[in-house]
Design a protein around this motif. Structure first.
Motif, PDB file in Angstrom:
ATOM      1  N   ARG A 169     -27.514  51.448 -17.441  1.00 45.64           N
ATOM      2  CA  ARG A 169     -28.382  52.449 -16.828  1.00 45.64           C
ATOM      3  C   ARG A 169     -28.162  53.820 -17.438  1.00 45.64           C
ATOM      4  O   ARG A 169     -27.746  53.948 -18.577  1.00 45.64           O
ATOM      5  N   GLU A 170     -28.418  54.882 -16.687  1.00 47.62           N
ATOM      6  CA  GLU A 170     -28.492  56.238 -17.255  1.00 47.62           C
ATOM      7  C   GLU A 170     -27.193  56.692 -17.916  1.00 47.62           C
ATOM      8  O   GLU A 170     -27.220  57.518 -18.837  1.00 47.62           O
ATOM      9  N   TRP A 172     -25.580  55.260 -20.002  1.00 41.06           N
ATOM     10  CA  TRP A 172     -25.606  54.820 -21.383  1.00 41.06           C
ATOM     11  C   TRP A 172     -26.618  55.568 -22.249  1.00 41.06           C
ATOM     12  O   TRP A 172     -26.670  55.330 -23.470  1.00 41.06           O
ATOM     13  N   ASP A 173     -27.410  56.458 -21.677  1.00 43.12           N
ATOM     14  CA  ASP A 173     -28.465  57.124 -22.453  1.00 43.12           C
ATOM     15  C   ASP A 173     -27.929  57.852 -23.686  1.00 43.12           C
ATOM     16  O   ASP A 173     -28.483  57.698 -24.792  1.00 43.12           O
ATOM     17  N   PRO A 174     -26.868  58.674 -23.580  1.00 41.01           N
ATOM     18  CA  PRO A 174     -26.368  59.337 -24.796  1.00 41.01           C
ATOM     19  C   PRO A 174     -25.780  58.364 -25.811  1.00 41.01           C
ATOM     20  O   PRO A 174     -25.824  58.620 -27.018  1.00 41.01           O
ATOM     21  N   LYS A 176     -26.924  55.229 -26.195  1.00 43.70           N
ATOM     22  CA  LYS A 176     -28.102  54.608 -26.801  1.00 43.70           C
ATOM     23  C   LYS A 176     -28.717  55.528 -27.856  1.00 43.70           C
ATOM     24  O   LYS A 176     -29.225  55.055 -28.890  1.00 43.70           O
ATOM     25  N   ALA A 177     -28.660  56.823 -27.603  1.00 41.63           N
ATOM     26  CA  ALA A 177     -29.157  57.769 -28.603  1.00 41.63           C
ATOM     27  C   ALA A 177     -28.352  57.676 -29.891  1.00 41.63           C
ATOM     28  O   ALA A 177     -28.901  57.785 -31.001  1.00 41.63           O
ATOM     29  N   ASN A 186     -25.042  63.340 -32.751  1.00 42.89           N
ATOM     30  CA  ASN A 186     -25.048  62.399 -31.621  1.00 42.89           C
ATOM     31  C   ASN A 186     -23.660  61.835 -31.355  1.00 42.89           C
ATOM     32  O   ASN A 186     -23.309  61.547 -30.207  1.00 42.89           O
TER      33      ASN A 186
END
Length: 320
Positions: A169-170, A172-174, A176-177, A186
């Motif tokens: 979920r959120e 993991w957003d950075p 995933k970037a 990054n």
């Protein structure tokens, strides 16, 4: 070559670059116990792989695979409990715990290589079949081993170890970037995950009674994270985690085909691997014991006794 140091108390002092054992005053007596824990290392491809071992090797083996950013230390209290009835092995991956930490420039840090190294370790120990405790990073390490030799796995104990897109979920957003664009910018954005505040948060977030979590956990882990070059090791592992996601459908198909029995003991308040990633196992596996625990990421710290009791009942059934 195997190096051995038998200690009855799984406590270590980190002094400079040396890992020093804390010996209990009654160590001579405790060392005679069949449940004492050996601290060992084995050379694999020129690198020393540290591992904890206990119990009778003639009994069924339980393999304990740690998560990020810890080591076999996370199993320090569980190992003696299991060792009464089982042969227990808990390795430290390269770059973690007491294992060697080759530089990121000289070694390819990946989950595939970690799985291969653990496989070579248990092969050298003469282990043919095993049950395996999977936590965090331990899940992709163990599932890669399962994918290569599913017939060797007698059962899974899954504790906040993900194999489904629903579990990312959120948080993991950075990361995933970084998978999408592995730029320096990054990568640098992820270094905040390697600070003392972040390490302490991993051990304490979602925990009902923080007093159950020894600060030794995050103090010694942070010492290891702060070693020169270790952040680069961790960034390589962050980047390589994306290769695990591509393997999820394969692992799920293998779950459906081979139907390994599973005990799920999941800290439901975990922000890194939330319970969204626990429920999908029930769709692929028919023999599942499912428990959501009111705690966080490192569930053993607060619910160690509960998990140990559930494991003993489960292992008694699946290792017959």
């Amino acid at each position: 070559m195997t190096k051995r140091l038998r200690i009855p108390v799984l406590t270590t002092l980190l002094a400079g670059t040396m890992l020093l054992p804390m010996i209990h005053p009654n160590s001579a007596t405790a060392a005679e116990s069949p449940f004492a824990v050996d601290m060992k290392s084995m050379e694999i491809d020129g690198h020393n792989i540290a591992y904890r071992e206990a119990g009778d090797p003639s009994k069924p083996t339980v393999l304990l695979l740690h998560g990020f950013p810890t080591s076999s230390h996370m199993f320090r209290d569980l190992i003696p409990v299991l060792a009464e009835d089982y042969h227990v092995i808990a390795p430290d991956y390269l770059g973690y715990g007491a294992s060697d930490m080759p530089s990121a420039e000289s070694y390819d840090y990946s989950f595939a290589n970690a799985a291969e190294t653990v496989t070579r370790l248990i092969d050298a120990k003469g282990v043919d079949t095993y049950s395996v405790y999977l936590m965090d990073y331990g899940a992709p390490v163990g599932y890669r081993m399962f994918a290569e030799h599913p017939e060797r796995v007698t059962g899974f104990v899954i504790q906040n170890g993900n194999a489904y897109d629903e579990g990312l979920r959120e948080f993991w957003d950075p990361i995933k970037a970084y998978w999408a664009d592995p730029s320096t910018e990054n990568g640098d954005a992820l270094r905040g995950f390697l600070t003392l505040d972040a390490t302490k948060w991993q051990f304490t977030h979602g925990v009902g009674d923080v007093s159950t979590v020894s600060p030794d956990n995050y103090w010694h882990v942070q010492y290891l994270l702060d070693r020169p070059g270790n952040q680069e090791v961790q960034l390589e592992m962050f980047l390589d985690y994306g290769t695990n996601v591509a393997e999820y459908p394969k692992w799920q198909a293998l779950f459906q085909e081979h139907q390994p029995p599973a005990l799920i003991v999941w800290g439901k308040n975990d922000h890194i691997f939330p319970a969204d990633g626990a429920h999908p196992y029930k769709a692929d596996l028919t023999d599942v014991e499912f428990h959501l625990l009111d705690t966080g990421h490192f569930a053993l710290e607060e619910y160690g006794d509960v998990i140990a009791a559930e494991m003993q009942e489960f292992l008694a059934r699946v290792t017959q």
